[in-house]
Each structure stands twice: as structure tokens, then as C-alpha cells.
Design a protein around this motif. Structure first.
Motif, PDB file in Angstrom:
ATOM      1  N   UNK A  78       0.806  -1.219   0.000  1.00 31.83           N
ATOM      2  CA  UNK A  78       0.000   0.000   0.000  1.00 31.83           C
ATOM      3  C   UNK A  78       0.837   1.266   0.000  1.00 31.83           C
ATOM      4  N   UNK A  79       2.161   1.118  -0.121  1.00 40.92           N
ATOM      5  CA  UNK A  79       3.030   2.307  -0.207  1.00 40.92           C
ATOM      6  C   UNK A  79       3.068   2.772  -1.652  1.00 40.92           C
ATOM      7  N   UNK A  80       1.959   3.326  -2.121  1.00 39.18           N
ATOM      8  CA  UNK A  80       1.805   3.670  -3.534  1.00 39.18           C
ATOM      9  C   UNK A  80       2.782   4.776  -3.931  1.00 39.18           C
ATOM     10  N   UNK A  81       3.336   4.593  -5.118  1.00 40.66           N
ATOM     11  CA  UNK A  81       4.353   5.520  -5.612  1.00 40.66           C
ATOM     12  C   UNK A  81       3.709   6.579  -6.497  1.00 40.66           C
ATOM     13  N   UNK A  82       3.975   7.834  -6.189  1.00 41.46           N
ATOM     14  CA  UNK A  82       3.533   8.965  -7.013  1.00 41.46           C
ATOM     15  C   UNK A  82       4.780   9.660  -7.531  1.00 41.46           C
ATOM     16  N   UNK A  83       4.950   9.651  -8.842  1.00 37.10           N
ATOM     17  CA  UNK A  83       6.118  10.326  -9.429  1.00 37.10           C
ATOM     18  C   UNK A  83       6.017  11.818  -9.139  1.00 37.10           C
ATOM     19  N   UNK A  84       7.138  12.401  -8.738  1.00 34.67           N
ATOM     20  CA  UNK A  84       7.150  13.818  -8.369  1.00 34.67           C
ATOM     21  C   UNK A  84       6.597  14.677  -9.501  1.00 34.67           C
TER      22      UNK A  84
END
Length: 493
Positions: A78-84
Motif C-alpha cells: 500500500x506504499x503507492x508511488x507517485x512520481x514527483x
């Protein structure tokens, strides 16, 4: 490596805090993951509690197989990655400068120009004097107004690929100082003592006074102006996903509007500028003749086709293509679901099915069983009917304001499942501006006089420097008492 934490406090407010820096021997994904785990463990924090992660666009960070975000998600799903988002925009601007021949030509000419007129203090002073004379003349003629904050001095700084807005500032200042730069180049070109700079100034002047240069620098100024608001907004530490996606949408719409219907107004702007500064304007029906470049590398087309299709539409299409591709992340479903929490226009974006889908993406917080989903469904229905009738929720501008209002009205306890969804949405990072500021602050903390400080002392100094709003609440007496209690001393401080 710098690490910042993003969390929601007990008042419903989103916060970003600098946790610390870690010395890493190499930048492989495994080494970075180990460093993050060790720093979290030092403060009794667990990686399993992380619900979002964001980095820049480096391959060791965002790699799909062995990248840092993949290694963390293998352990914490659940540590979803959001590109900066801010890096996505900056990379888009840099891609335009590097992938388009005409943009490369423009910035090469600007680099030569800055090397000539910005190489010495005397020439920078020359720019200031001529600029002051132009302002005084314009004030006497009534062309500009005087007042507080008006007619500020412009500089000619070099653009940098990693500095937000630097390209926009450069092209805007060159456009504003066009007449001043022409006079400076004339003086340098007339000076027979320094022959090298004299020849360069004469060559640059030929390009600088061409219609093509004026067209290109105005085009880049317009494009950067449209994207600048998004770029600046993403530097805010309290920016949430919904606002970020709204700015992205408005930026795309602005570029598309300019592409489809903005050529006529843009040409009028460029022509008026050329007439004002005595730059020759070509007839659009004539054949295109490049200025300072060989005809062998250009197709035999009319001026209208050259400036409309090959430059204007081509550059804007490249921007739109890059924006669409870089913001088309695999987790767009997550962002779309999050946008349904937006309170603007009486919660017009509310969609129960998408919010239920958002809950399914966090199985630890919302176990996928009928009881939990049924409870959330009923709570969402009561929640939306309640907040739409409550006048206190009518003028909210974002999810962060919604979160604080729920706590203020004590509705976060009544709708605890909905509030949990809001908190999960807020902690998703949309920009790494806070982390970038850590490295900028190092130049102040670890300066030439303190260049030999160790990692621990550097880390402690950075924490107190960056989080000074927190440390300002600590009194001197508390510091003395803590220091005195650390060890038995002969006398009190």
C-alpha cells in the motif's frame, strides 16, 4: 540522501517534516532502501506503516523491476508511488529544449548572449545604467506608470534544468531588456580593444535582431508562462493530489487553446514587438530564408508554413505530448478515485463507487469483507448528505481544508472511515520540493568555514535549520535544563 515525512496531525492538517539525512556509499536501490529502513528504525518508525512514496525521475528510484519504489512496494503493497509532479513538469520543459531543433538553437544563442554581456561586472553595470535611462524616458513619455513594486530591475541569470522557473525567468528578462541588450551589444561591437568579444557581439547581434529569434523567444515565454503557475503550485508543501491534477488539466487546456486558436493573436504580439524595436518582419507568403543558418537543412516552404507548422504547432505539440505521457502513470486510477473527495462546488465530484474502489486499494485499513464495505457505503451516504447541508462545508477549497473542518466540527469521529480515506489521500506526496530544499540548505549549514563537520553534526544542524518553526517554541531554559541533566557538572549553567 534526504528523507522527509508527510503526515496528517490530530487537527487534520497536512504536514511535511524533515526527518534527516543519511550517508550512502552508492546509489543502488538496495543501498537506498537499507538507508531508509535504518533511519526509520532509529526513530522507532516502521516501513509497514508507509502509505505513499515519491522521488524524482531517476531510474534507480522508479525502476519497474529493481527500482527503490518497487522494492518497497514488494514489502508494503500500500506504499503507492507517485512520481514527483514538479520533476515531471521540469523534465517536460527540458525535453522541449533538447528535442526540438529550433528550441536548441534559441537556447544556444541565449547562452552565447549571456556569455558576452554577463561575463563581467562592468557589462552588468552597463545594463543597469541603460535600463534606468529607458525607464526614465518611458516615464516621461507616459508609456509606463510609477508606483510601489513597479519597474523593478531585471537581471540576466543563466537557466538551469533543475531550478524551477529559471528558463521562464531568463526568456522573460531577455524580452523585457531587449532594447537595453541591443545598446550593450552595440557598445561591445564598437569597442576595438577587445577583438574577441567584439566579433562575438557582432555575430550575436545579427541573430538577436532577426524575426525568427523574436518569434522563438516570445513562443517560449508564452509556453513557460502557461506552465509556470503549475510549476510554482507544486512547490507548496501542503499541496494535495486534487489541486495538482486540477493545475495539470488547466495547463493542458491552456496549451491546447493556444495551439488551436492562439496563432493570430501571438503573431500580432510578435509583429508589434518587432515594429517597436525596428526588427524586419518578413512577408508570410514569401519563401522562408534562414538567418545565420544554411538553407541546406531547411525545407523550401513559405514563411507562414515555417512559423506556424514547423515551429509554433510543433513546439506546443511536443509539450502536450510530454505532459500527457509523463502524467499518465500506472496509478492514475488511484488519483481519479482521490479526486472524488474534492469538496469544491458542494462536493460535485463525489462518486461513491470510486471511493469504495479507493478503500479496496488499502486492504489493511479496509479489510475486503462485506461488513466493512457495507459500513463504509452507509457512512459515505450519511456523510455526503450531512456535509452538503452544512453551510460550514460550503466554501472549502481542497481536501486539506475538508480534513481540518471535519476535525473542527468533530465530524471526524462520526465519519471515522471517511476521515481515514481523506487522510490516506492527503499523505500521498505530489512533489519532492521539501527534499530539494534540504540540499539547497546545505550550502548555508555546511559552508567553507564548517566544511569538515561530520554527518551527525550536519544532520543535527540541518534539522534545527529547516524545522526552525518548531525549535522557536523551545525556550533557552529548557535547553539548559536538558544539557545540565545529561551529566553531573561542577556548577549550574
Amino acid at each position: 540522501m534526504a528523507l522527509c515525512l508527510r503526515y496528517v496531525n490530530n487537527k487534520g492538517k497536512i504536514n511535511e517534516r524533515f526527518l534527516g539525512i543519511v550517508h550512502v556509499k552508492d546509489t543502488t536501490a538496495l543501498s537506498l532502501k537499507s538507508a531508509i529502513e535504518s533511519l526509520l528504525m532509529e526513530y522507532s518508525l516502521s516501513l509497514s506503516r508507509v502509505r505513499g512514496q515519491g522521488y524524482d525521475g531517476a531510474s534507480n528510484m522508479r525502476g519497474e523491476i529493481n527500482g527503490l519504489k518497487t522494492l518497497i512496494m514488494n514489502e508494503t503493497k500500500q506504499a503507492y508511488y507517485i512520481h514527483c509532479f514538479a520533476h515531471q513538469l521540469q523534465l517536460t520543459l527540458v525535453a522541449v529544449a533538447k528535442d526540438n531543433d529550433d528550441c536548441i538553437w534559441l537556447f544556444d544563442q541565449l547562452a552565447i548572449l549571456l556569455n558576452i554581456i554577463g561575463v563581467s561586472c562592468k557589462r552588468r553595470e552597463m545594463i543597469r545604467e541603460i535600463q534606468s535611462q529607458h525607464i526614465l524616458q518611458a516615464l516621461e513619455l507616459g508609456e509606463i506608470e510609477s508606483g510601489q513594486g513597479l519597474n523593478q530591475e531585471h537581471g540576466l541569470g543563466r537557466p538551469g534544468d533543475t531550478r524551477w522557473g529559471s528558463h521562464y525567468k531568463t526568456v522573460s528578462n531577455v524580452t523585457a531588456l531587449y532594447a537595453t541588450i541591443v545598446k550593450v551589444l552595440e557598445k561591445i561591437g564598437s569597442n576595438k580593444i577587445n577583438k574577441d568579444d567584439r566579433v562575438k557581439a557582432i555575430t550575436v547581434m545579427s541573430t538577436f535582431e532577426s524575426f525568427e529569434f523574436v518569434f522563438m523567444i516570445h513562443l517560449m515565454s508564452e509556453i513557460f508562462g502557461i506552465t509556470d503557475k503549475l510549476c510554482r503550485a507544486l512547490q507548496k508543501g501542503d499541496q494535495d493530489i486534487v489541486n495538482a491534477m486540477t493545475y495539470v488539466k488547466l495547463t493542458k487546456e491552456g496549451l491546447q487553446q493556444m495551439r488551436d486558436h492562439g496563432l493570430e493573436d501571438f503573431l500580432h504580439l510578435v509583429v508589434c514587438f518587432c515594429v517597436k524595436h525596428d526588427v524586419e518582419v518578413p512577408t508570410m507568403d514569401d519563401m522562408y530564408v534562414p538567418r545565420g543558418r544554411s538553407r541546406r537543412f531547411f525545407a523550401k516552404v513559405s514563411n507562414l508554413h515555417r512559423f506556424r507548422v514547423e515551429i509554433f504547432i510543433s513546439v506546443i505539440d511536443l509539450q502536450l505530448q510530454e505532459l500527457n505521457s509523463r502524467f499518465d502513470e500506472e496509478n492514475m486510477e488511484l488519483l481519479i478515485c482521490v479526486s472524488c473527495l474534492n469538496p469544491i462546488n458542494s462536493f460535485a465530484a463525489f462518486d461513491m463507487q470510486k471511493l469504495l474502489r479507493l478503500a479496496e486499494l488499502y486492504p489493511k485499513e479496509f479489510p475486503t469483507n462485506d461488513m466493512t464495505m457495507t459500513a463504509l457505503r452507509h457512512e459515505l451516504q450519511f456523510y455526503i448528505n450531512d456535509v452538503r447541508q452544512d453551510a460550514r462545508f460550503g466554501d472549502l477549497k481542497g481536501i486539506h481544508e475538508l480534513s481540518m473542518m471535519l476535525v473542527e466540527t468533530n465530524k471526524h469521529t462520526t465519519y471515522n472511515l471517511v476521515y481515514l480515506l481523506i487522510r490516506l489521500a492527503l499523505i500521498l506526496p505530489v512533489a519532492t520540493a521539501s527534499v530539494e530544499r534540504v540540499f539547497s540548505s546545505m550550502t548555508y549549514v555546511k559552508n567553507k568555514l564548517r566544511n569538515s563537520m561530520g554527518d551527525q553534526l550536519l544532520n543535527d544542524n540541518l534539522v534545527t535549520f529547516l524545522e526552525r518553526d518548531l525549535f522557536s517554541r523551545v525556550s533557552d531554559d529548557d535547553v539548559l535544563e536538558r544539557f545540565q541533566s545529561m551529566k553531573t557538572r561542577r556548577m549550574l549553567l
